[in-house]
Design an enzyme around this catalytic site. Structure first.
Site, PDB file in Angstrom:
ATOM      1  N   LYS A 299       1.483  -0.579  15.008  1.00  0.00           N
ATOM      2  CA  LYS A 299       2.688  -0.923  15.365  1.00  0.00           C
ATOM      3  C   LYS A 299       3.215  -1.860  15.946  1.00  0.00           C
ATOM      4  CE  LYS A 299       4.410   2.740  13.168  1.00  0.00           C
ATOM      5  NZ  LYS A 299       4.347   2.174  11.633  1.00  0.00           N
TER       6      LYS A 299
ATOM      7  N   TYR B 273       4.163   6.320   9.725  1.00  0.00           N
ATOM      8  CA  TYR B 273       3.402   5.185   9.552  1.00  0.00           C
ATOM      9  C   TYR B 273       4.097   3.952   8.945  1.00  0.00           C
ATOM     10  CZ  TYR B 273      -1.075   2.624   8.489  1.00  0.00           C
ATOM     11  OH  TYR B 273      -2.105   1.772   8.444  1.00  0.00           O
TER      12      TYR B 273
ATOM     13  N   PRO C 213      -3.819   0.068  18.889  1.00  0.00           N
ATOM     14  CA  PRO C 213      -3.319  -0.327  17.356  1.00  0.00           C
ATOM     15  C   PRO C 213      -3.623   0.781  16.250  1.00  0.00           C
ATOM     16  CG  PRO C 213      -5.428  -1.228  18.324  1.00  0.00           C
ATOM     17  CD  PRO C 213      -4.938  -0.514  19.580  1.00  0.00           C
TER      18      PRO C 213
ATOM     19  N   HIS D 193       0.781  -1.188   0.076  1.00  0.00           N
ATOM     20  CA  HIS D 193       0.144   0.144   0.039  1.00  0.00           C
ATOM     21  C   HIS D 193       0.834   1.321  -0.002  1.00  0.00           C
ATOM     22  CE1 HIS D 193      -4.187  -1.445   1.250  1.00  0.00           C
ATOM     23  NE2 HIS D 193      -3.377  -2.362   0.823  1.00  0.00           N
TER      24      HIS D 193
ATOM     25  N   TYR E  77      -8.799   5.628   7.441  1.00  0.00           N
ATOM     26  CA  TYR E  77      -9.166   5.720   8.952  1.00  0.00           C
ATOM     27  C   TYR E  77     -10.270   7.100   9.151  1.00  0.00           C
ATOM     28  CZ  TYR E  77      -5.133   3.418  10.236  1.00  0.00           C
ATOM     29  OH  TYR E  77      -3.727   2.351  10.461  1.00  0.00           O
TER      30      TYR E  77
HETATM   31  P1  FAD Z   1       1.887 -12.191  21.041  1.00  0.00           P
HETATM   32  O1  FAD Z   1       1.605 -12.239  19.595  1.00  0.00           O
HETATM   33  O2  FAD Z   1       0.812 -12.084  22.121  1.00  0.00           O
HETATM   34  O3  FAD Z   1       2.687 -13.729  20.923  1.00  0.00           O
HETATM   35  C1  FAD Z   1       2.723 -14.081  22.577  1.00  0.00           C
HETATM   36  C2  FAD Z   1       2.644 -15.661  22.583  1.00  0.00           C
HETATM   37  O4  FAD Z   1       3.196 -16.014  23.873  1.00  0.00           O
HETATM   38  C3  FAD Z   1       1.229 -16.067  22.230  1.00  0.00           C
HETATM   39  O5  FAD Z   1       1.277 -17.170  21.311  1.00  0.00           O
HETATM   40  C4  FAD Z   1       0.724 -16.593  23.689  1.00  0.00           C
HETATM   41  O6  FAD Z   1      -0.186 -17.912  23.628  1.00  0.00           O
HETATM   42  C5  FAD Z   1       2.276 -16.867  24.369  1.00  0.00           C
HETATM   43  N1  FAD Z   1       2.144 -16.938  25.795  1.00  0.00           N
HETATM   44  C6  FAD Z   1       1.573 -16.390  26.734  1.00  0.00           C
HETATM   45  N2  FAD Z   1       1.777 -16.760  27.886  1.00  0.00           N
HETATM   46  C7  FAD Z   1       2.508 -17.600  27.853  1.00  0.00           C
HETATM   47  C8  FAD Z   1       3.280 -18.810  28.878  1.00  0.00           C
HETATM   48  N3  FAD Z   1       2.857 -18.490  30.091  1.00  0.00           N
HETATM   49  N4  FAD Z   1       3.959 -19.714  28.611  1.00  0.00           N
HETATM   50  C9  FAD Z   1       3.969 -19.814  27.156  1.00  0.00           C
HETATM   51  N5  FAD Z   1       3.591 -19.288  25.943  1.00  0.00           N
HETATM   52  C10 FAD Z   1       2.805 -18.221  26.587  1.00  0.00           C
HETATM   53  N6  FAD Z   1       0.497  -4.561  15.205  1.00  0.00           N
HETATM   54  C11 FAD Z   1       0.984  -4.144  14.007  1.00  0.00           C
HETATM   55  O7  FAD Z   1       2.383  -4.057  13.920  1.00  0.00           O
HETATM   56  N7  FAD Z   1       0.207  -3.905  12.974  1.00  0.00           N
HETATM   57  C12 FAD Z   1      -1.191  -3.938  12.937  1.00  0.00           C
HETATM   58  O8  FAD Z   1      -1.839  -3.575  12.038  1.00  0.00           O
HETATM   59  C13 FAD Z   1      -1.761  -4.368  14.258  1.00  0.00           C
HETATM   60  N8  FAD Z   1      -2.937  -4.434  14.282  1.00  0.00           N
HETATM   61  C14 FAD Z   1      -3.593  -4.986  15.529  1.00  0.00           C
HETATM   62  C15 FAD Z   1      -5.066  -4.976  15.573  1.00  0.00           C
HETATM   63  C16 FAD Z   1      -5.538  -5.650  16.744  1.00  0.00           C
HETATM   64  C17 FAD Z   1      -6.961  -5.652  16.844  1.00  0.00           C
HETATM   65  C18 FAD Z   1      -4.548  -6.126  17.850  1.00  0.00           C
HETATM   66  C19 FAD Z   1      -5.388  -6.823  18.870  1.00  0.00           C
HETATM   67  C20 FAD Z   1      -3.402  -5.832  17.862  1.00  0.00           C
HETATM   68  C21 FAD Z   1      -2.823  -5.294  16.385  1.00  0.00           C
HETATM   69  N9  FAD Z   1      -1.317  -5.184  16.711  1.00  0.00           N
HETATM   70  C22 FAD Z   1      -0.797  -4.589  15.311  1.00  0.00           C
HETATM   71  C23 FAD Z   1      -0.425  -5.859  17.650  1.00  0.00           C
HETATM   72  C24 FAD Z   1       0.156  -7.255  17.391  1.00  0.00           C
HETATM   73  O9  FAD Z   1      -0.836  -8.008  17.008  1.00  0.00           O
HETATM   74  C25 FAD Z   1       0.742  -7.571  18.678  1.00  0.00           C
HETATM   75  O10 FAD Z   1       1.933  -6.386  18.820  1.00  0.00           O
HETATM   76  C26 FAD Z   1       1.803  -8.704  18.058  1.00  0.00           C
HETATM   77  O11 FAD Z   1       1.028  -9.993  18.388  1.00  0.00           O
HETATM   78  C27 FAD Z   1       3.009  -8.978  19.060  1.00  0.00           C
HETATM   79  O12 FAD Z   1       3.614  -9.891  18.986  1.00  0.00           O
HETATM   80  P2  FAD Z   1       4.447 -11.000  20.371  1.00  0.00           P
HETATM   81  O13 FAD Z   1       4.882 -11.929  19.603  1.00  0.00           O
HETATM   82  O14 FAD Z   1       5.237 -10.061  21.095  1.00  0.00           O
HETATM   83  O15 FAD Z   1       3.214 -11.150  21.364  1.00  0.00           O
HETATM   84  C1  DHB Z   2      -5.138  -3.147  10.643  1.00  0.00           C
HETATM   85  C2  DHB Z   2      -4.970  -3.300  12.171  1.00  0.00           C
HETATM   86  C3  DHB Z   2      -4.672  -1.801  12.612  1.00  0.00           C
HETATM   87  O1  DHB Z   2      -4.248  -1.675  14.038  1.00  0.00           O
HETATM   88  C4  DHB Z   2      -4.392  -0.633  11.915  1.00  0.00           C
HETATM   89  O2  DHB Z   2      -4.091   0.520  12.352  1.00  0.00           O
HETATM   90  C5  DHB Z   2      -4.538  -0.786  10.405  1.00  0.00           C
HETATM   91  C6  DHB Z   2      -5.024  -2.192   9.837  1.00  0.00           C
HETATM   92  C7  DHB Z   2      -5.396  -4.516  10.165  1.00  0.00           C
HETATM   93  O3  DHB Z   2      -5.709  -5.327  10.909  1.00  0.00           O
HETATM   94  O4  DHB Z   2      -5.585  -4.570   9.014  1.00  0.00           O
END
Ligand code: FAD
Ligand code: DHB
Length: 389
Positions: A295, A383, A291, A72, A200
């Site tokens: 990021k 962004y 979100p 994009h 947005y």
């Molecule tokens: P997680 O993905 O949370 O992974 C952690 C893992 O650890 C999980 O699999 C969990 O089951 C496991 N775990 C937890 N506790 C334990 C334990 N005690 N023992 C063993 N395993 C355990 N980010 C972006 O960059 N761009 C976006 O567009 C964006 N949109 C988002 C939209 C939404 C609605 C949400 C909720 C989040 C969004 N994010 C976005 C954020 C992104 O999803 C998270 O920042 C990302 O998942 C972080 O990755 P992580 O590996 O640090 O943690």
């Molecule tokens: C999406 C999630 C976000 O948090 C955002 O800012 C833009 C797009 C997505 O899930 O596509």
């Protein structure tokens, strides 16, 4: 059992770290509480920064991303019924974001890790981390009723916001937090997207976001009360609300079967430092951003990129410099991104406590961002992601 780096959590941070270490000849074991199916189906992020995509390409993990991901070059800010395009790539020397679902990133990483002999224990219960201030920390867990102890040099806490590893930080650690008086109701739907770029929307009924996963799958979000019950949101209510907030210029929101829906709270959170002894936190375990800036996943990728380089340097030379700098290096980017995410959130949401004065300030800010090339460039730069230093 022994390994060099024990990784708690098989989200994007844990799996990618395991991969990066493998490429440097460093052995790791990943321990995950959930099942593989659960982790690979969890619908979350969708926006990958340029640097995230560059890294996945560099390490040979972007075949599917390059086939199915959607580059994009702009996003729209919609307010007062008018959509204003921010031409991100034009403003940032050609940098872009790629829309590719987080569950696909996780699936690609898991497949590649298992194909290269990586050890990932899914459905691990009672994960306990011990002795992180000694030179031989351990991770205990139970899989299929069998209790296992993993001895290691380093523990990487990649277990997300609700994990266990952050709890091992000493009392001197700081936790800085901000909660927002709203959450996001997100849906994935089998319906063509409103537009081929993200929208947005600032609306008097609350923020809304139109994203997508493919030409036939939409990803849409609505600002809702954080205590809202999903049961109060039957599908038609969601579609009506999305139509009201996002529909504009004769453009309507396409309806279709809703494949997934959930409500997430919004918060900003940072823990400082991100290290204690031989324990290194990465990703959501150490920080959460609202979100709106898209990021969280990208920050997690940056953390593990820095950590893998520091560990590789330590194993190769014995020098702890990189490990000592890990927390500061990551937190520098974390705070830049925190500011951007807070700023986007503040500009685009309706706050219950805001009066007409505050709302006019939001409008003035939006007008400025879409009319000043300098302001639009600042948004675009952040962004698509500032280049890694
Ligand atoms: P997680 O993905 O949370 O992974 C952690 C893992 O650890 C999980 O699999 C969990 O089951 C496991 N775990 C937890 N506790 C334990 C334990 N005690 N023992 C063993 N395993 C355990 N980010 C972006 O960059 N761009 C976006 O567009 C964006 N949109 C988002 C939209 C939404 C609605 C949400 C909720 C989040 C969004 N994010 C976005 C954020 C992104 O999803 C998270 O920042 C990302 O998942 C972080 O990755 P992580 O590996 O640090 O943690
Ligand atoms: C999406 C999630 C976000 O948090 C955002 O800012 C833009 C797009 C997505 O899930 O596509």
């Amino acid at each position: 059992m022994r390994t060099q780096v024990a990784i708690v959590g098989a989200g994007p941070a844990g799996l990618l770290l395991s991969h990066l270490l493998h490429r440097q000849g460093i052995d790791s074991v990943v321990v995950e509480r959930r099942s593989r199916e659960y982790v690979e189906q969890r619908v979350r992020a969708g926006v990958l920064e340029q640097s995230t995509v560059d890294l996945l390409r560099e390490i040979g993990l972007a075949d599917r991303l390059d086939r199915e991901g959607l580059p994009h070059h702009g996003i729209a800010l919609l307010f007062d019924g008018v959509a204003h395009r921010i031409p991100m790539s034009d403003l940032t020397g050609g940098r872009a974001i790629t829309v590719y679902g987080q569950q696909h990133v996780v699936r690609d990483l898991t497949e590649a890790r298992l194909a290269t002999g990586g050890q990932v224990y899914f459905e691990a219960d009672d994960v306990t981390v011990l002795d992180v201030t000694s030179s031989t920390p351990r991770v205990r867990f139970t899989v299929e009723g069998r209790s296992t102890e993993l001895e290691c040099d380093i523990v990487a806490g990649c277990d997300g916001f609700h994990g266990v590893t952050r709890g091992l930080l000493p009392a001197s650690a700081r936790f800085l937090e901000r909660e927002y008086p709203f959450g996001w109701l997100g849906i994935l739907a089998a319906a063509p997207p409103v537009d081929d770029e993200l929208i947005y929307a600032y609306h008097e009924r609350g923020f809304a976001l139109a994203s997508l996963r493919s030409p036939t799958i939409s990803r849409l979000y609505l600002q809702v009360d954080p205590t809202e019950d999903l049961a109060e949101w039957p599908d038609q209510r969601i579609w009506d609300e999305l139509g009201t907030r996002i529909g504009h210029d004769g453009r309507s929101v396409n309806e279709g079967p809703i494949l997934e829906k959930s409500i997430v709270p919004m918060r900003s959170f940072v823990c400082e430092p991100m290290r204690h002894g031989r324990l290194f936190l990465a990703g959501d375990a150490a920080h959460i951003v609202p979100p709106t800036g898209a990021k969280g996943l990208n920050l997690a990728v940056h953390d593990v990129h820095v950590l893998a380089a520091a560990l590789s340097h330590w194993y190769a030379t014995g020098s702890e410099t990189g490990l000592d700098e890990y927390s500061t290096t990551c937190l520098n980017r974390v705070w830049r991104v925190q500011h951007f995410s807070w700023w986007m959130t503040s500009m685009l949401h309706r706050f219950p406590q805001h009066d007409a004065f505050q709302q006019q300030l939001q409008r003035a800010q939006l007008e400025y961002v879409v009319s000043s090339p300098a302001a639009a460039t600042s948004l675009a730069e952040n962004y698509v992601g500032l280049p890694w230093s």
